[in-house]
Design an enzyme around this catalytic site. Structure first.
Site, PDB file in Angstrom:
ATOM      1  N   LYS A 107       0.839  -1.311   0.060  1.00  0.00           N
ATOM      2  CA  LYS A 107      -0.141  -0.027  -0.022  1.00  0.00           C
ATOM      3  C   LYS A 107       0.911   1.154   0.074  1.00  0.00           C
ATOM      4  O   LYS A 107       2.123   1.238   0.583  1.00  0.00           O
ATOM      5  CB  LYS A 107      -0.986  -0.168   1.132  1.00  0.00           C
ATOM      6  CG  LYS A 107      -2.135   0.907   1.096  1.00  0.00           C
ATOM      7  CD  LYS A 107      -3.140  -0.242   0.282  1.00  0.00           C
ATOM      8  CE  LYS A 107      -4.605   0.673   0.243  1.00  0.00           C
ATOM      9  NZ  LYS A 107      -5.399  -0.129  -0.503  1.00  0.00           N
TER      10      LYS A 107
HETATM   11  P1  NAD Z   1     -12.829   7.573  -3.406  1.00  0.00           P
HETATM   12  O1  NAD Z   1     -12.075   8.386  -3.076  1.00  0.00           O
HETATM   13  O2  NAD Z   1     -13.198   7.179  -4.813  1.00  0.00           O
HETATM   14  O3  NAD Z   1     -14.186   7.769  -2.532  1.00  0.00           O
HETATM   15  C1  NAD Z   1     -14.146   7.902  -0.831  1.00  0.00           C
HETATM   16  C2  NAD Z   1     -15.407   8.272  -0.504  1.00  0.00           C
HETATM   17  O4  NAD Z   1     -15.557   8.310   0.911  1.00  0.00           O
HETATM   18  C3  NAD Z   1     -15.584   9.661  -1.171  1.00  0.00           C
HETATM   19  O5  NAD Z   1     -17.114   9.788  -1.536  1.00  0.00           O
HETATM   20  C4  NAD Z   1     -15.420  10.614  -0.114  1.00  0.00           C
HETATM   21  O6  NAD Z   1     -15.909  11.858  -0.028  1.00  0.00           O
HETATM   22  C5  NAD Z   1     -15.920   9.602   1.164  1.00  0.00           C
HETATM   23  N1  NAD Z   1     -15.225  10.236   2.561  1.00  0.00           N
HETATM   24  C6  NAD Z   1     -13.840  10.378   2.705  1.00  0.00           C
HETATM   25  N2  NAD Z   1     -13.832  10.621   4.143  1.00  0.00           N
HETATM   26  C7  NAD Z   1     -14.906  10.474   4.653  1.00  0.00           C
HETATM   27  C8  NAD Z   1     -15.611  10.685   5.889  1.00  0.00           C
HETATM   28  N3  NAD Z   1     -14.686  11.215   7.089  1.00  0.00           N
HETATM   29  N4  NAD Z   1     -16.954  10.232   6.203  1.00  0.00           N
HETATM   30  C9  NAD Z   1     -17.578   9.905   5.164  1.00  0.00           C
HETATM   31  N5  NAD Z   1     -17.118  10.099   3.954  1.00  0.00           N
HETATM   32  C10 NAD Z   1     -16.004  10.021   3.678  1.00  0.00           C
HETATM   33  O7  NAD Z   1     -12.231   6.133  -2.709  1.00  0.00           O
HETATM   34  P2  NAD Z   1     -12.574   4.573  -3.280  1.00  0.00           P
HETATM   35  O8  NAD Z   1     -11.629   3.943  -3.957  1.00  0.00           O
HETATM   36  O9  NAD Z   1     -13.977   4.293  -3.328  1.00  0.00           O
HETATM   37  O10 NAD Z   1     -12.160   3.732  -1.779  1.00  0.00           O
HETATM   38  C11 NAD Z   1     -13.151   3.794  -0.664  1.00  0.00           C
HETATM   39  C12 NAD Z   1     -12.756   2.603   0.355  1.00  0.00           C
HETATM   40  O11 NAD Z   1     -12.749   1.346  -0.444  1.00  0.00           O
HETATM   41  C13 NAD Z   1     -11.329   2.839   0.962  1.00  0.00           C
HETATM   42  O12 NAD Z   1     -11.372   2.339   2.237  1.00  0.00           O
HETATM   43  C14 NAD Z   1     -10.392   2.024  -0.013  1.00  0.00           C
HETATM   44  O13 NAD Z   1      -9.045   1.508   0.804  1.00  0.00           O
HETATM   45  C15 NAD Z   1     -11.341   0.779  -0.168  1.00  0.00           C
HETATM   46  N6  NAD Z   1     -11.175   0.090  -1.441  1.00  0.00           N
HETATM   47  C16 NAD Z   1     -10.868   0.546  -2.580  1.00  0.00           C
HETATM   48  C17 NAD Z   1     -10.682  -0.291  -3.704  1.00  0.00           C
HETATM   49  C18 NAD Z   1     -10.506   0.449  -5.150  1.00  0.00           C
HETATM   50  O14 NAD Z   1     -10.536  -0.291  -6.175  1.00  0.00           O
HETATM   51  N7  NAD Z   1     -10.669   1.702  -5.389  1.00  0.00           N
HETATM   52  C19 NAD Z   1     -10.480  -1.522  -3.480  1.00  0.00           C
HETATM   53  C20 NAD Z   1     -10.687  -2.264  -2.415  1.00  0.00           C
HETATM   54  C21 NAD Z   1     -10.839  -1.335  -1.309  1.00  0.00           C
END
Ligand code: NAD
Length: 418
Positions: A107
């Site tokens: 990561k």
């Molecule tokens: P992203 O940046 O596209 O979206 C994150 C969302 O969370 C946004 O809507 C943001 O406004 C919101 N957010 C941020 N801080 C917040 C808070 N304090 N309270 C409420 N909402 C909040 O990110 P993503 O890629 O969708 O990732 C989201 C989660 O999924 C993370 O934990 C990431 O590690 C996990 N994840 C992502 C992937 C991927 O393929 N992108 C894969 C596995 C896991």
């Protein structure tokens, strides 16, 4: 190893220790499995649009290299710290092993607020970080992907920087890049699509009809929005969603297609007409069938775990439930947990497909990608549920036991060098 000390790293270690006790892993092997193989912290000076030079801090943690190169996302967020990145790398290792991918976990993160930076500033930051990482990355060493605050464009800049350095185009250096430069169809949607597939399997297992079910999603970013839209396609009514600016709630269901238009115009879900505003804390307590934390770590805690009211807790985010909350949820058998390393594994599975396609320069159709994705998730779900039922342990302990056990076995087979 105090260098990683952080609440999220302590949480990942507590989970690991529980699994290590259950698998009776000898003490001498525990530290070898738990602590990252290597980590890099770099200073990233870049010129802002104002002309000022600002130094950002970036980290990359590679957890283990036993099964192949390391794989994992890159996060841009003001709260990024080395220990948090190390915890996320460790979870990636167990996730890759659970789904049978030939990777160790990694990561990365840069401590910055991408919402307050221009595209040019983000490009300079991304290119500088990639340049600093060049001695430690490569298609057979470590492959990055998007995570919170990063996207396809970030990956395109990384690929370009690395390719310029080596003198030829290397699409396999990152995954989650645009399809036009070697990305895979279905990668952007993969995590949310996988989350929705597994929720559907959990509904089958519990006898919940999708057409009668309601869902609440915290975090309407890449993962949360695709999960919500996919659930709606299965017939589930999505009644509340949120982002960093707050949440919206309508008991009769939100029109997600109208919501997408609202976000395109306002860059937030907040203020969506026809829905009540709710805070992110209130959102988690809304009664529903499916609760999907899809934003940050440590959202379901000792404080709110006894008050969440759902049948399925689908951990789309990494580490959304603290170990203290897990103990409370352990006494609430009415809640079925899809643990993070299983629930959000669709992203890394399709990243793996993208890497394979890039290495072979041979690209698949969307239906091939989706079929293969669902087959792998189905296998991981069935094995986890089977172990959980057979041994009377939680889904989280079952998933972690499979993942940790496979890495332990691989280390045993390879032996200790020198
Ligand atoms: P992203 O940046 O596209 O979206 C994150 C969302 O969370 C946004 O809507 C943001 O406004 C919101 N957010 C941020 N801080 C917040 C808070 N304090 N309270 C409420 N909402 C909040 O990110 P993503 O890629 O969708 O990732 C989201 C989660 O999924 C993370 O934990 C990431 O590690 C996990 N994840 C992502 C992937 C991927 O393929 N992108 C894969 C596995 C896991």
């Amino acid at each position: 190893m105090n260098v990683y000390d952080h609440p999220t790293f302590r949480m990942a270690c507590e989970q690991f220790d529980l699994v290590a006790d259950r698998l009776e892993i000898p003490p001498a092997q525990r530290d070898r499995l738990k602590y990252p193989k290597r980590s890099m912290t770099v200073a990233l000076p870049i010129q802002l649009d104002s002309g000022e030079v600002k130094v950002f801090t970036g980290h990359r943690v590679q957890h283990h290299l036993t099964l192949g190169p390391t794989k994992g996302g890159l996060r841009y967020n003001p709260a990024v710290e080395l220990g948090e990145v190390a915890a996320l790398a460790m979870w990636m290792s167990w996730k890759c092993a659970l789904t049978g991918l030939p990777y160790g976990g990694a990561k990365g993160g840069i401590c910055c607020d991408p919402t307050a930076m221009s595209s040019r500033e983000l490009e300079r930051l991304t290119r500088r970080f990639t340049q600093e990482m060049i001695p430690f990355i490569g298609p057979q060493i470590d492959i990055m992907a998007p995570d919170m605050g990063t996207n396809e464009q970030t990956m395109a800049w990384m690929m370009d920087t690395y390719s310029m350095h080596v003198g030829h185009t290397v699409p396999s250096i990152v995954t989650g890049k645009p399809v036009g430069i070697g990305g895979s169809v279905g990668r952007r949607e993969a995590t949310g699509r996988g989350v929705a597939y597994l929720i559907n399997r959990a509904m089958d297992t519990l006898g919940i009809a999708a057409s009668q079910a309601t869902a609440v999603v915290q975090g309407f970013g890449n993962v949360g929005s695709v999960t919500a839209l996919s659930l709606a396609k299965y017939g589930v009514k999505v009644i509340a969603v949120s982002d960093i600016h707050g949440g919206i709630f309508n008991r009769s269901g939100l029109d997600l297609w109208e919501l997408e238009k609202h976000i395109a115009a306002h860059r937030t879900v907040a203020g969506f007409p026809g829905a009540e505003p709710v805070t992110n804390e209130e959102l988690l307590l809304i009664p529903c069938d499916i609760l999907v934390p899809a934003a940050l770590e440590r959202q379901v805690t000792r404080e709110n775990a006894s008050r969440i009211r759902c049948r399925i807790l689908a951990e789309a985010a990494n580490g959304p439930t603290t170990p203290e909350a897990d103990v409370i949820l352990g006494n609430r058998p009415e809640i079925f947990i899809l643990p993070d390393i299983l629930c959000n594994a669709g992203g890394v599975v399709v990243s793996y497909f993208e890497w394979v396609q890039d290495l072979q320069s041979f690209f698949w159709t969307e239906s091939e990608v989706v079929d293969k994705l669902f087959r792998i998730l189905e296998g991981a779900f069935t094995q986890t549920l089977g172990l959980s039922r057979k041994q009377g342990i939680t889904m989280r302990l079952a998933a972690l036991s499979i993942g940790v056990g496979r890495v332990q076995e691989a280390k045993r087979m390879r032996g200790l060098f020198p």
